[in-house]
Design a protein around this motif. Structure first.
Motif, mmCIF file in Angstrom:
data_model
loop_
_atom_site.group_PDB
_atom_site.id
_atom_site.type_symbol
_atom_site.label_atom_id
_atom_site.label_comp_id
_atom_site.label_asym_id
_atom_site.label_seq_id
_atom_site.Cartn_x
_atom_site.Cartn_y
_atom_site.Cartn_z
ATOM 1 N N UNK A 16 8.399 5.272 -10.026
ATOM 2 C CA UNK A 16 7.534 6.330 -10.556
ATOM 3 C C UNK A 16 7.361 7.386 -9.468
ATOM 4 N N UNK A 17 6.959 8.577 -9.874
ATOM 5 C CA UNK A 17 6.902 9.720 -8.953
ATOM 6 C C UNK A 17 5.954 9.490 -7.778
ATOM 7 N N UNK A 18 4.797 8.891 -8.008
ATOM 8 C CA UNK A 18 3.814 8.684 -6.943
ATOM 9 C C UNK A 18 4.351 7.713 -5.895
ATOM 10 N N UNK B 4 0.846 -1.189 0.000
ATOM 11 C CA UNK B 4 0.000 0.000 0.000
ATOM 12 C C UNK B 4 0.883 1.240 0.000
ATOM 13 N N UNK B 5 0.280 2.396 -0.210
ATOM 14 C CA UNK B 5 1.044 3.643 -0.154
ATOM 15 C C UNK B 5 1.079 4.203 1.267
ATOM 16 N N UNK B 6 0.343 3.585 2.176
ATOM 17 C CA UNK B 6 0.251 4.062 3.551
ATOM 18 C C UNK B 6 1.255 3.342 4.458
ATOM 19 N N UNK B 7 1.709 4.001 5.514
ATOM 20 C CA UNK B 7 2.600 3.326 6.462
ATOM 21 C C UNK B 7 1.846 2.228 7.199
ATOM 22 N N UNK B 8 2.562 1.218 7.615
ATOM 23 C CA UNK B 8 1.961 0.056 8.284
ATOM 24 C C UNK B 8 1.228 0.460 9.561
ATOM 25 N N UNK C 71 7.498 6.870 -5.362
ATOM 26 C CA UNK C 71 8.684 7.452 -4.710
ATOM 27 C C UNK C 71 8.284 8.439 -3.619
ATOM 28 N N UNK C 72 7.286 9.276 -3.889
ATOM 29 C CA UNK C 72 6.842 10.243 -2.891
ATOM 30 C C UNK C 72 6.210 9.535 -1.691
ATOM 31 N N UNK C 73 5.405 8.513 -1.943
ATOM 32 C CA UNK C 73 4.806 7.742 -0.839
ATOM 33 C C UNK C 73 5.908 7.085 -0.011
ATOM 34 N N UNK C 74 6.943 6.589 -0.676
ATOM 35 C CA UNK C 74 8.067 5.987 0.031
ATOM 36 C C UNK C 74 8.791 6.995 0.911
ATOM 37 N N UNK C 75 9.010 8.188 0.385
ATOM 38 C CA UNK C 75 9.653 9.254 1.178
ATOM 39 C C UNK C 75 8.801 9.609 2.400
ATOM 40 N N UNK C 76 7.484 9.744 2.175
ATOM 41 C CA UNK C 76 6.577 10.083 3.278
ATOM 42 C C UNK C 76 6.588 8.991 4.348
#
Length: 153
Positions: free
Chosen positions: A127-129, A101-105, A131-136
């Motif tokens: 991809x940009x989306x 998922x794009x959300x933290x566990x 990568x940004x979710x990963x940074x967040x």
């Protein structure tokens, strides 16, 4: 909690299902903990279900798909197979989680489910989306004091 980020190259991203199966098999081979592949995408759950049954021509990764909170007890599900597929953290789950998922566990950890994964594996697509979710997520885990590692694959 230990959180590992796997930053996928273009070639690995093209075979993300193969990479997930390989990562799952590696985690199973290295330990005795159960493993949950977490995704909120119903289509992905079905594709993963098929991919894990056919990982290699001569083998498969035994797994159980969690379909709903009320159709199966979480205790039974975790006893049936070492790998679980689902859109939620089962009650008292304390194994390894591959978070697709794009959300933290921590968004899936509640006082009522008492889930505390021992390790989280986050996949970052090129991809940009993603990568940004990963940074967040990285910043979120860092603020919580989790042990963080990352790998470029």
């Amino acid at each position: 909690m230990n959180v590992s980020f796997y930053v996928l190259s273009e070639s690995k991203a093209q075979d993300v299902l193969g990479f997930i199966c390989q990562l799952t098999q590696t985690a199973l081979n290295k330990g005795t903990q159960s493993l949950l592949i977490l995704t909120e995408d119903e289509t992905m759950l079905g594709v993963l279900d098929d991919a894990l049954w056919a990982d290699e021509a001569t083998s498969f990764i035994p797994h159980q798909r969690l379909v709903a909170y009320d159709t199966m007890t979480d205790k039974t599900a975790s006893a049936v197979a070492p790998v679980l597929l689902g859109a939620y953290l089962p009650a008292n789950f304390n194994g390894i989680t591959i978070n697709l998922t794009s959300r933290p566990i921590t968004d899936f950890m509640t006082a009522t489910n008492n889930a505390t994964p021992t390790r989280v594996l986050e996949l970052i697509q090129p991809d940009a989306v993603s990568m940004q979710a990963g940074r967040d997520n990285y910043k979120h885990y860092q603020q919580l004091g989790y042990e963080l590692t990352h790998f470029k694959v």
